[in-house]
Write a protein that holds these residues in place. Structure first.
Motif, PDB file in Angstrom:
ATOM      1  N   MET A   1       0.759  -1.627   0.042  1.00  0.00           N
ATOM      2  CA  MET A   1       0.220  -0.198  -0.308  1.00  0.00           C
ATOM      3  C   MET A   1       0.768   1.253   0.584  1.00  0.00           C
ATOM      4  O   MET A   1       2.068   0.869   0.890  1.00  0.00           O
ATOM      5  CB  MET A   1      -0.670   0.090   1.016  1.00  0.00           C
ATOM      6  CG  MET A   1      -2.005   1.065   0.652  1.00  0.00           C
ATOM      7  SD  MET A   1      -2.715   0.871   2.656  1.00  0.00           S
ATOM      8  CE  MET A   1      -1.930   0.918   4.401  1.00  0.00           C
ATOM      9  N   PRO A   2       0.613   2.597  -0.805  1.00  0.00           N
ATOM     10  CA  PRO A   2       1.232   3.399  -0.994  1.00  0.00           C
ATOM     11  C   PRO A   2       1.440   4.597   0.175  1.00  0.00           C
ATOM     12  O   PRO A   2       0.026   4.425   0.284  1.00  0.00           O
ATOM     13  CB  PRO A   2       1.544   3.734  -2.659  1.00  0.00           C
ATOM     14  CG  PRO A   2       0.405   3.151  -3.357  1.00  0.00           C
ATOM     15  CD  PRO A   2      -0.055   2.029  -1.847  1.00  0.00           C
ATOM     16  N   ASN A   3       2.244   4.460   0.401  1.00  0.00           N
ATOM     17  CA  ASN A   3       2.318   5.408   1.682  1.00  0.00           C
ATOM     18  C   ASN A   3       2.830   6.850   1.680  1.00  0.00           C
ATOM     19  O   ASN A   3       4.033   6.679   1.232  1.00  0.00           O
ATOM     20  CB  ASN A   3       2.530   5.183   3.070  1.00  0.00           C
ATOM     21  CG  ASN A   3       2.505   3.936   3.868  1.00  0.00           C
ATOM     22  OD1 ASN A   3       1.150   3.873   3.374  1.00  0.00           O
ATOM     23  ND2 ASN A   3       2.968   2.457   3.686  1.00  0.00           N
ATOM     24  N   LEU A   4       2.528   8.384   2.421  1.00  0.00           N
ATOM     25  CA  LEU A   4       2.643   9.275   1.876  1.00  0.00           C
ATOM     26  C   LEU A   4       2.547  10.250   3.215  1.00  0.00           C
ATOM     27  O   LEU A   4       2.313  10.657   3.115  1.00  0.00           O
ATOM     28  CB  LEU A   4       1.855  10.106   0.847  1.00  0.00           C
ATOM     29  CG  LEU A   4       2.698  11.540   0.766  1.00  0.00           C
ATOM     30  CD1 LEU A   4       4.235  11.896  -0.242  1.00  0.00           C
ATOM     31  CD2 LEU A   4       1.897  12.138  -0.166  1.00  0.00           C
ATOM     32  N   GLY A   5       4.001  10.348   3.349  1.00  0.00           N
ATOM     33  CA  GLY A   5       4.352  11.027   5.065  1.00  0.00           C
ATOM     34  C   GLY A   5       4.109  12.494   4.718  1.00  0.00           C
ATOM     35  O   GLY A   5       5.039  12.876   3.584  1.00  0.00           O
ATOM     36  N   SER A  44     -12.012  10.727  -4.129  1.00  0.00           N
ATOM     37  CA  SER A  44     -12.140  10.373  -2.609  1.00  0.00           C
ATOM     38  C   SER A  44     -13.321  10.326  -1.504  1.00  0.00           C
ATOM     39  O   SER A  44     -13.708   9.549  -0.972  1.00  0.00           O
ATOM     40  CB  SER A  44     -11.285   9.626  -2.268  1.00  0.00           C
ATOM     41  OG  SER A  44     -10.062   8.595  -1.561  1.00  0.00           O
ATOM     42  N   LEU A  45     -12.842  11.707  -0.907  1.00  0.00           N
ATOM     43  CA  LEU A  45     -14.190  11.851  -0.015  1.00  0.00           C
ATOM     44  C   LEU A  45     -15.461  11.280  -0.513  1.00  0.00           C
ATOM     45  O   LEU A  45     -16.213  11.378   1.075  1.00  0.00           O
ATOM     46  CB  LEU A  45     -13.254  13.580   0.737  1.00  0.00           C
ATOM     47  CG  LEU A  45     -11.654  13.176   1.222  1.00  0.00           C
ATOM     48  CD1 LEU A  45     -12.187  15.252   1.327  1.00  0.00           C
ATOM     49  CD2 LEU A  45     -12.165  12.968   2.352  1.00  0.00           C
ATOM     50  N   ALA A 112      -2.336   6.346  -5.731  1.00  0.00           N
ATOM     51  CA  ALA A 112      -2.372   7.068  -7.447  1.00  0.00           C
ATOM     52  C   ALA A 112      -3.270   7.294  -8.262  1.00  0.00           C
ATOM     53  O   ALA A 112      -3.035   5.977  -9.361  1.00  0.00           O
ATOM     54  CB  ALA A 112      -1.499   7.665  -7.322  1.00  0.00           C
ATOM     55  N   ILE A 113      -4.389   7.907  -9.003  1.00  0.00           N
ATOM     56  CA  ILE A 113      -5.475   6.965  -9.362  1.00  0.00           C
ATOM     57  C   ILE A 113      -4.714   8.035 -10.816  1.00  0.00           C
ATOM     58  O   ILE A 113      -4.660   7.364 -12.397  1.00  0.00           O
ATOM     59  CB  ILE A 113      -6.669   7.862  -9.308  1.00  0.00           C
ATOM     60  CG1 ILE A 113      -6.909   7.053  -8.248  1.00  0.00           C
ATOM     61  CG2 ILE A 113      -7.650   7.382 -10.734  1.00  0.00           C
ATOM     62  CD1 ILE A 113      -7.467   5.526  -8.154  1.00  0.00           C
ATOM     63  N   SER A 114      -4.623   8.950 -10.386  1.00  0.00           N
ATOM     64  CA  SER A 114      -4.077  10.102 -11.875  1.00  0.00           C
ATOM     65  C   SER A 114      -2.857  10.332 -11.112  1.00  0.00           C
ATOM     66  O   SER A 114      -2.887  11.474 -10.502  1.00  0.00           O
ATOM     67  CB  SER A 114      -4.670  11.384 -12.121  1.00  0.00           C
ATOM     68  OG  SER A 114      -4.490  11.884 -13.426  1.00  0.00           O
ATOM     69  N   ALA A 115      -1.817  10.524 -12.302  1.00  0.00           N
ATOM     70  CA  ALA A 115       0.171  11.300 -11.283  1.00  0.00           C
ATOM     71  C   ALA A 115       0.647  11.773 -12.869  1.00  0.00           C
ATOM     72  O   ALA A 115       0.414  10.735 -13.724  1.00  0.00           O
ATOM     73  CB  ALA A 115       0.688  10.555 -10.914  1.00  0.00           C
ATOM     74  N   ARG A 125       3.723  14.040 -10.349  1.00  0.00           N
ATOM     75  CA  ARG A 125       2.919  15.294  -9.054  1.00  0.00           C
ATOM     76  C   ARG A 125       1.468  14.673  -9.442  1.00  0.00           C
ATOM     77  O   ARG A 125       0.708  13.656 -11.165  1.00  0.00           O
ATOM     78  CB  ARG A 125       2.668  16.573 -10.359  1.00  0.00           C
ATOM     79  CG  ARG A 125       3.701  17.353 -10.487  1.00  0.00           C
ATOM     80  CD  ARG A 125       3.685  18.720 -10.887  1.00  0.00           C
ATOM     81  NE  ARG A 125       5.019  19.587 -10.656  1.00  0.00           N
ATOM     82  CZ  ARG A 125       5.340  20.076  -9.585  1.00  0.00           C
ATOM     83  NH1 ARG A 125       4.451  20.421  -9.128  1.00  0.00           N
ATOM     84  NH2 ARG A 125       6.713  21.030  -9.200  1.00  0.00           N
ATOM     85  N   ILE A 126       0.490  14.613  -8.442  1.00  0.00           N
ATOM     86  CA  ILE A 126      -0.541  13.398  -8.005  1.00  0.00           C
ATOM     87  C   ILE A 126      -1.474  14.072  -7.854  1.00  0.00           C
ATOM     88  O   ILE A 126      -2.156  14.779  -7.012  1.00  0.00           O
ATOM     89  CB  ILE A 126      -0.502  12.095  -6.754  1.00  0.00           C
ATOM     90  CG1 ILE A 126       0.942  11.572  -7.129  1.00  0.00           C
ATOM     91  CG2 ILE A 126      -1.570  11.717  -7.001  1.00  0.00           C
ATOM     92  CD1 ILE A 126       1.222  11.171  -5.402  1.00  0.00           C
ATOM     93  N   SER A 127      -2.565  13.654  -8.895  1.00  0.00           N
ATOM     94  CA  SER A 127      -3.643  14.724  -8.968  1.00  0.00           C
ATOM     95  C   SER A 127      -5.254  14.694  -8.873  1.00  0.00           C
ATOM     96  O   SER A 127      -6.310  14.537  -8.715  1.00  0.00           O
ATOM     97  CB  SER A 127      -4.482  15.353 -10.582  1.00  0.00           C
ATOM     98  OG  SER A 127      -4.113  14.171 -11.876  1.00  0.00           O
TER      99      SER A 127
END
Length: 216
Positions: A1-5, A44-45, A112-115, A125-127
């Motif tokens: 699972m990707p994690n972004l701090g 997502s929200l 990440a769905i779109s990057a 850059r993650i959109s």
């Protein structure tokens, strides 16, 4: 699972375990060379809402420690208000560590769905992301991660001590240490005197930055 701090800018943590802050800041590069763009969390929200986003400890799915009560995007980033469930032993430990300043990081788990990755800089850059969870962590990917104040719904500008307020001025307010100390000692007059002595125009910029941070 990707994690972004990402920075944990906790504005408050109360005796009942509730806290608020930013789980992600837009347009800021982290140590993994990722940048989250405004609007990336919107879909997502809508799909999951705060109830569908897990509040974990150190990204461990076996360590849920509370619930997110409200998550939203604003101009600054991903705002989140959560509540540690103090009937859970790990949540009590995390609450104590937050109060002591021993824990001060958040990290988001997502897909990440779109990057788009820039060839020259390798920055991604993650959109659009699919957000699964937000964890309280020890070492976030962004070094700026921090607790700005403690106490029931205590906003950063109203820190309980001069040291806390000086720390807030030099982080969120972008003051230099000398400027922060001049302000604490002599108010705006002290800042003006320091600016004149140094022959600099940074004063107005620093004040505007602090004012924006207070509004946010």
């Amino acid at each position: 699972m990707p994690n972004l701090g990402t920075p944990l800018e906790i504005k408050s943590v109360s005796a009942d375990g509730t806290f608020e802050g930013y789980a992600s800041l837009f347009n800021r590069e982290d140590m993994g060379r990722d940048v989250i763009l405004p609007g990336a969390f919107t879909e997502s929200l809508k799909k999951r809402s705060a109830n569908g986003i897990k509040l974990l400890y150190q990204h461990d799915p076996a360590e849920p420690i509370g619930v997110w009560e409200h998550i939203r995007e604003d101009a600054k980033g991903l705002y989140a208000r959560g509540r540690l469930l103090l009937s859970v032993s790990r949540a009590r430990e995390v609450h104590a560590l937050l109060e002591a300043g021993a824990l001060d990081g958040l990290s988001i788990g997502f897909k990440a769905i779109s990057a788009r990755r820039e060839a020259k800089t390798s920055i991604r850059r993650i959109s659009k992301v699919d957000l699964w969870e937000i964890s309280v962590v020890t070492f976030p990917m962004m070094p700026e991660a921090r607790i700005t104040s403690l106490g029931k719904r205590l906003a950063a500008p109203y820190a309980r001590s001069a040291r806390e307020f000086e720390r807030w001025l030099t982080t969120d307010g972008h003051f230099t240490q000398n400027e922060a100390r001049a302000f604490l000692s002599h108010g705006l007059r002290g800042l003006h005197a320091l600016s004149a002595a140094n022959g600099t125009t940074r004063l107005s910029t620093a004040i505007r930055a602090a004012t924006r941070a207070m509004r946010d």
